[in-house]
Motif scaffolding. Sequence first.
Motif, mmCIF file in Angstrom:
data_model
loop_
_atom_site.group_PDB
_atom_site.id
_atom_site.type_symbol
_atom_site.label_atom_id
_atom_site.label_comp_id
_atom_site.label_asym_id
_atom_site.label_seq_id
_atom_site.Cartn_x
_atom_site.Cartn_y
_atom_site.Cartn_z
ATOM 1 N N TYR A 173 0.871 -1.179 0.000
ATOM 2 C CA TYR A 173 0.000 0.000 0.000
ATOM 3 C C TYR A 173 0.904 1.223 0.000
ATOM 4 O O TYR A 173 1.678 1.430 0.942
ATOM 5 C CB TYR A 173 -0.904 0.013 1.231
ATOM 6 C CG TYR A 173 -1.760 1.256 1.320
ATOM 7 C CD1 TYR A 173 -2.867 1.403 0.503
ATOM 8 C CD2 TYR A 173 -1.439 2.284 2.207
ATOM 9 C CE1 TYR A 173 -3.656 2.543 0.570
ATOM 10 C CE2 TYR A 173 -2.225 3.421 2.275
ATOM 11 C CZ TYR A 173 -3.327 3.551 1.451
ATOM 12 O OH TYR A 173 -4.095 4.682 1.504
ATOM 13 N N LEU B 102 2.082 -6.572 -5.916
ATOM 14 C CA LEU B 102 0.789 -6.005 -6.294
ATOM 15 C C LEU B 102 0.586 -4.656 -5.605
ATOM 16 O O LEU B 102 0.850 -4.515 -4.412
ATOM 17 C CB LEU B 102 -0.328 -6.971 -5.886
ATOM 18 C CG LEU B 102 -1.776 -6.529 -6.064
ATOM 19 C CD1 LEU B 102 -2.104 -6.332 -7.536
ATOM 20 C CD2 LEU B 102 -2.721 -7.567 -5.436
ATOM 21 N N LEU B 103 0.111 -3.664 -6.370
ATOM 22 C CA LEU B 103 -0.221 -2.341 -5.832
ATOM 23 C C LEU B 103 -1.532 -1.871 -6.451
ATOM 24 O O LEU B 103 -1.929 -2.322 -7.535
ATOM 25 C CB LEU B 103 0.857 -1.298 -6.143
ATOM 26 C CG LEU B 103 2.269 -1.487 -5.632
ATOM 27 C CD1 LEU B 103 3.116 -2.230 -6.651
ATOM 28 C CD2 LEU B 103 2.909 -0.123 -5.304
ATOM 29 N N PHE B 104 -2.172 -0.931 -5.767
ATOM 30 C CA PHE B 104 -3.273 -0.216 -6.388
ATOM 31 C C PHE B 104 -2.698 0.658 -7.507
ATOM 32 O O PHE B 104 -1.549 1.095 -7.421
ATOM 33 C CB PHE B 104 -3.989 0.692 -5.386
ATOM 34 C CG PHE B 104 -4.707 -0.028 -4.275
ATOM 35 C CD1 PHE B 104 -5.164 -1.331 -4.433
ATOM 36 C CD2 PHE B 104 -4.940 0.615 -3.061
ATOM 37 C CE1 PHE B 104 -5.828 -1.984 -3.404
ATOM 38 C CE2 PHE B 104 -5.598 -0.019 -2.029
ATOM 39 C CZ PHE B 104 -6.039 -1.320 -2.198
ATOM 40 N N ASP B 105 -3.517 0.958 -8.518
ATOM 41 C CA ASP B 105 -3.079 1.874 -9.574
ATOM 42 C C ASP B 105 -2.606 3.197 -8.980
ATOM 43 O O ASP B 105 -1.559 3.733 -9.362
ATOM 44 C CB ASP B 105 -4.227 2.149 -10.546
ATOM 45 C CG ASP B 105 -4.605 0.926 -11.365
ATOM 46 O OD1 ASP B 105 -3.724 0.072 -11.601
ATOM 47 O OD2 ASP B 105 -5.782 0.825 -11.767
ATOM 48 N N SER B 106 -3.391 3.705 -8.037
ATOM 49 C CA SER B 106 -3.056 5.001 -7.421
ATOM 50 C C SER B 106 -1.766 4.917 -6.621
ATOM 51 O O SER B 106 -0.989 5.882 -6.558
ATOM 52 C CB SER B 106 -4.196 5.470 -6.517
ATOM 53 O OG SER B 106 -4.472 4.496 -5.516
ATOM 54 N N ALA C 55 0.838 2.887 -7.238
ATOM 55 C CA ALA C 55 1.956 2.863 -8.182
ATOM 56 C C ALA C 55 2.240 4.265 -8.717
ATOM 57 O O ALA C 55 3.399 4.682 -8.842
ATOM 58 C CB ALA C 55 1.658 1.899 -9.323
ATOM 59 N N GLU C 56 1.174 5.002 -9.008
ATOM 60 C CA GLU C 56 1.346 6.373 -9.501
ATOM 61 C C GLU C 56 2.049 7.251 -8.473
ATOM 62 O O GLU C 56 2.842 8.128 -8.821
ATOM 63 C CB GLU C 56 -0.020 6.969 -9.855
ATOM 64 C CG GLU C 56 -0.663 6.357 -11.094
ATOM 65 C CD GLU C 56 -2.094 6.822 -11.283
ATOM 66 O OE1 GLU C 56 -2.538 7.695 -10.495
ATOM 67 O OE2 GLU C 56 -2.765 6.311 -12.197
ATOM 68 N N ILE D 219 5.785 1.857 -12.322
ATOM 69 C CA ILE D 219 6.477 0.585 -12.116
ATOM 70 C C ILE D 219 7.976 0.782 -11.943
ATOM 71 O O ILE D 219 8.618 0.107 -11.129
ATOM 72 C CB ILE D 219 6.174 -0.380 -13.285
ATOM 73 C CG1 ILE D 219 4.704 -0.814 -13.216
ATOM 74 C CG2 ILE D 219 7.092 -1.606 -13.237
ATOM 75 C CD1 ILE D 219 4.244 -1.691 -14.352
ATOM 76 N N VAL E 234 8.533 1.560 -8.431
ATOM 77 C CA VAL E 234 8.386 0.369 -7.569
ATOM 78 C C VAL E 234 9.676 -0.442 -7.588
ATOM 79 O O VAL E 234 10.158 -0.910 -6.552
ATOM 80 C CB VAL E 234 7.200 -0.499 -8.024
ATOM 81 C CG1 VAL E 234 7.128 -1.775 -7.185
ATOM 82 C CG2 VAL E 234 5.887 0.268 -7.920
ATOM 83 N N THR F 52 -0.422 -3.818 -11.157
ATOM 84 C CA THR F 52 -1.230 -2.746 -10.569
ATOM 85 C C THR F 52 -2.688 -2.935 -10.987
ATOM 86 O O THR F 52 -2.971 -3.298 -12.127
ATOM 87 C CB THR F 52 -0.742 -1.350 -10.997
ATOM 88 O OG1 THR F 52 -1.028 -1.132 -12.385
ATOM 89 C CG2 THR F 52 0.766 -1.217 -10.775
#
Length: 298
Positions: free
Chosen positions: A183, A235-239, A241-242, A247, A250, A269
């Motif tokens: 997160y 795994l991340l939320f799109d938000s 990662a932004e 990526i 990350v 994501t």
Amino acid sequence: MKKLNQFIVIAFVLYAMVSCKKEEKTTDTTNVKTESSAVAATQRIVSLNGAVTEVIAALGHEKEIVGRDVTSTYPESVKASAKDLGHVARGVSVEAIMALQPTLILGTEKDMTPELQAKIKASGIKSVIFKQEFSVDGAKRLIADVAAALGHKGDIKPIQDKIDTDLTDLVKFKKAPKVLFIYARGANMLMVSGTGTPIESIIQLSGSENAVTDFADFKPLTPEALIKGNPDAILLFDSGAESVKGIDGVLKIPGVDKTNAGKNKNIITMDGGLLTNFGPRTGEAAKALNQLLAKNAK
């Protein structure tokens, strides 16, 4: 002639009486229909949970939502049609809710502070606060509970059955890939999911396993935790990662390059609401994650 006149008078009186009864009956029926329509049109819902909002929309009551919390982002149309009241755990005030003149307030225990619950209860507005379980059965139960709160009379089974349908054609892995969820809210705010979280449940439903099992809930991410978990995918939320510049960002997190996921650049994501709401799209979420893991499997 006198008898004729009497007959005419009697006939006129009878006609007038029949006409009055017809008019009275017509008026009564019209009033009933108008009142019924008014009741249906005046249901004003405030939804304080993304999954609850999804269910309301799936049941065909989206247009009755006048206010929502910040997590209520699906369907996309609800963001324009209902007022954004902010984050229910931090910024939603009972005054802002009452300003919308709701007739029904819906939410979940995990999101709402006891203080806000108490104020809503004291307002006298009808409210239902659901206890949500993050599982397939829990998602189906939420659909049924929201339908009951709305007074919904339609068939809810197709909505519930779709969850099972989506879960029937998952890719079967020879060895379940280990997934680590991060997160992220910027490079200085990185948390990793342990056990007992909604994200762990969706990871397991996808046919994979949680890479971190030695603590519950969330803890700050450390290079040591990354290396120890050695996930096959991150795994991340799109938000999220932004917030760390995508990526590439990350992959620059300390310790990521030492993991199988980092070495293979296997960073996934997905939309946060889809992954964690556990509403009507629960099976869809697990299937989407399953397919992404299968696509990137080495």
